[in-house]
Design an enzyme around this catalytic site. Structure first.
Site, PDB file in Angstrom:
ATOM      1  N   SER A 229      28.655   3.229 -51.723  1.00  0.00           N
ATOM      2  CA  SER A 229      27.313   2.650 -51.765  1.00  0.00           C
ATOM      3  C   SER A 229      26.996   2.090 -50.386  1.00  0.00           C
ATOM      4  O   SER A 229      27.903   1.787 -49.607  1.00  0.00           O
ATOM      5  CB  SER A 229      27.254   1.523 -52.795  1.00  0.00           C
ATOM      6  OG  SER A 229      26.070   0.752 -52.665  1.00  0.00           O
TER       7      SER A 229
ATOM      8  N   TYR B 208      31.639  -5.829 -56.853  1.00  0.00           N
ATOM      9  CA  TYR B 208      31.083  -4.488 -56.636  1.00  0.00           C
ATOM     10  C   TYR B 208      31.092  -4.144 -55.151  1.00  0.00           C
ATOM     11  O   TYR B 208      31.525  -3.055 -54.745  1.00  0.00           O
ATOM     12  CB  TYR B 208      29.662  -4.434 -57.193  1.00  0.00           C
ATOM     13  CG  TYR B 208      29.023  -3.071 -57.151  1.00  0.00           C
ATOM     14  CD1 TYR B 208      29.342  -2.106 -58.106  1.00  0.00           C
ATOM     15  CD2 TYR B 208      28.086  -2.740 -56.176  1.00  0.00           C
ATOM     16  CE1 TYR B 208      28.745  -0.863 -58.078  1.00  0.00           C
ATOM     17  CE2 TYR B 208      27.482  -1.505 -56.142  1.00  0.00           C
ATOM     18  CZ  TYR B 208      27.818  -0.550 -57.096  1.00  0.00           C
ATOM     19  OH  TYR B 208      27.230   0.685 -57.064  1.00  0.00           O
TER      20      TYR B 208
END
Length: 325
Positions: free
Chosen positions: A142, A155
């Site tokens: 990401s 995350y």
């Protein structure tokens, strides 16, 4: 490597990017092996995949935190199709919350799925690919693996770790002279998936997709392209590419801007949300979906506005830094 007829294993195939990727490969005539915790959702994906060019799809319910289950996934793929040409690690979960308020069991679960799940997948995939002498491993990271954000510590840590894992594997394969085995990392910006709806949450505010929002099919197309032409890392989404670039030029500025964007647009100020574990420990019921409902004209308009605002701020900040020097 030729895409058509490639045998593709995908973790996290029940929803979001993994699901869109499975369908994209099926449209190219590839046999796909679908892995996730939810068998009902995987069966729905299988039916959709098999509507395209008669592609074959094998459902293997798999918890990626279990190394034996992931090894069994690889074994069943080889048993059914004879080889593994492409392995896509796309399983992911997340938790929102102030650092001191996120339960440690939830923090650990995110890292277990998003990091150790990829470790298990990479070990299983590379064992087969090294025996074959070829293959492509694709890890979905990401842009928050480059530009951190508040309230999603686990995350963000996992997405940084995925990039580090990929880089280390590339170096090892280089030293082993395994020139036909590729490891690629994909860094999507905000994608229209159910991730936000399924997230564990301890902020008291409902997580929403932070604009600009891009489709999971956009990521899937880039993943398919990596099989044809492998690259170390690819960023999906113009805003993501801009943020990654500007974070190298003005990291402090981008860090501050990301903090403000998350507070203003990633956590709703209008919709409160109860504290809960989301899908961390128990998978969400139902047939699943690739999209999270963040698309449409309104989101397109917000995406353009957010892109223009963010870029204007970054350019202004870089200009100030240049004048200061």
């Amino acid at each position: 490597m030729r895409v058509r007829d490639s045998v593709v294993v995908i973790t996290g195939a029940s929803s979001g990017i993994g699901r869109a990727t499975a369908i994209a490969f099926a449209r190219k005539g590839c046999p796909v092996v679908l892995a996730a915790r939810r068998e009902e959702a995987l069966e729905a994906v299988r039916q959709e995949c098999e509507r395209h060019r008669g592609a074959e799809a094998l459902v293997v319910p798999t918890d990626v935190t279990d190394p034996k289950a992931v090894e069994d996934l690889a074994r069943r793929a080889v048993q059914r199709f004879g080889r593994i040409d492409v392995w896509v690690n796309a399983a992911a979960v997340t938790v929102f919350g102030p650092f001191r308020e996120v339960p440690l069991e939830d923090f650990r679960k995110v890292l277990d799925v998003n990091v150790m799940g990829y470790v298990h997948g990479a070990r299983a995939a590379l064992r087969v690919m090294c025996e074959q002498g070829r293959g492509t491993l694709i890890n979905v990271s990401s842009i928050v693996g480059v530009v951190s954000q508040p309230y999603t510590h686990a995350y963000g840590m996992s997405k940084y770790a995925i990039r580090a894992l990929s880089a280390s594997l590339r170096q090892e394969l280089l030293l082993d002279k395994a020139k036909h085995i590729h490891v690629c990392t994909v860094l999507p910006a905000t994608i229209d998936t159910p991730l936000f709806e399924h997230a564990a949450n301890y902020t008291g505010r409902k997580p929403v997709a932070m604009p600009p929002v891009y489709s999971p099919e956009r990521v899937a197309r880039r993943i398919v392209d990596l099989v044809r032409a492998p690259r170390r890392e690819v960023v999906v989404g113009p805003m993501g590419r801009s943020m990654v670039l500007e974070s190298r030029l003005a990291p402090g500025l981008v860090e501050r801007m990301m903090a403000q964007q998350v507070d203003k647009t990633h956590l709703s100020r209008k919709e409160p949300a109860p504290a809960g574990h989301g899908n961390l420990h128990v998978p969400a019921p139902g047939p699943g979906a690739a999209h999270g409902g963040w698309g449409g004209r309104r989101r397109t308009a917000m995406r353009r506005l957010a892109t223009a605002t963010m870029l204007a701020g970054v350019v202004a900040g870089v200009a100030r830094r240049a004048r200061a020097h």
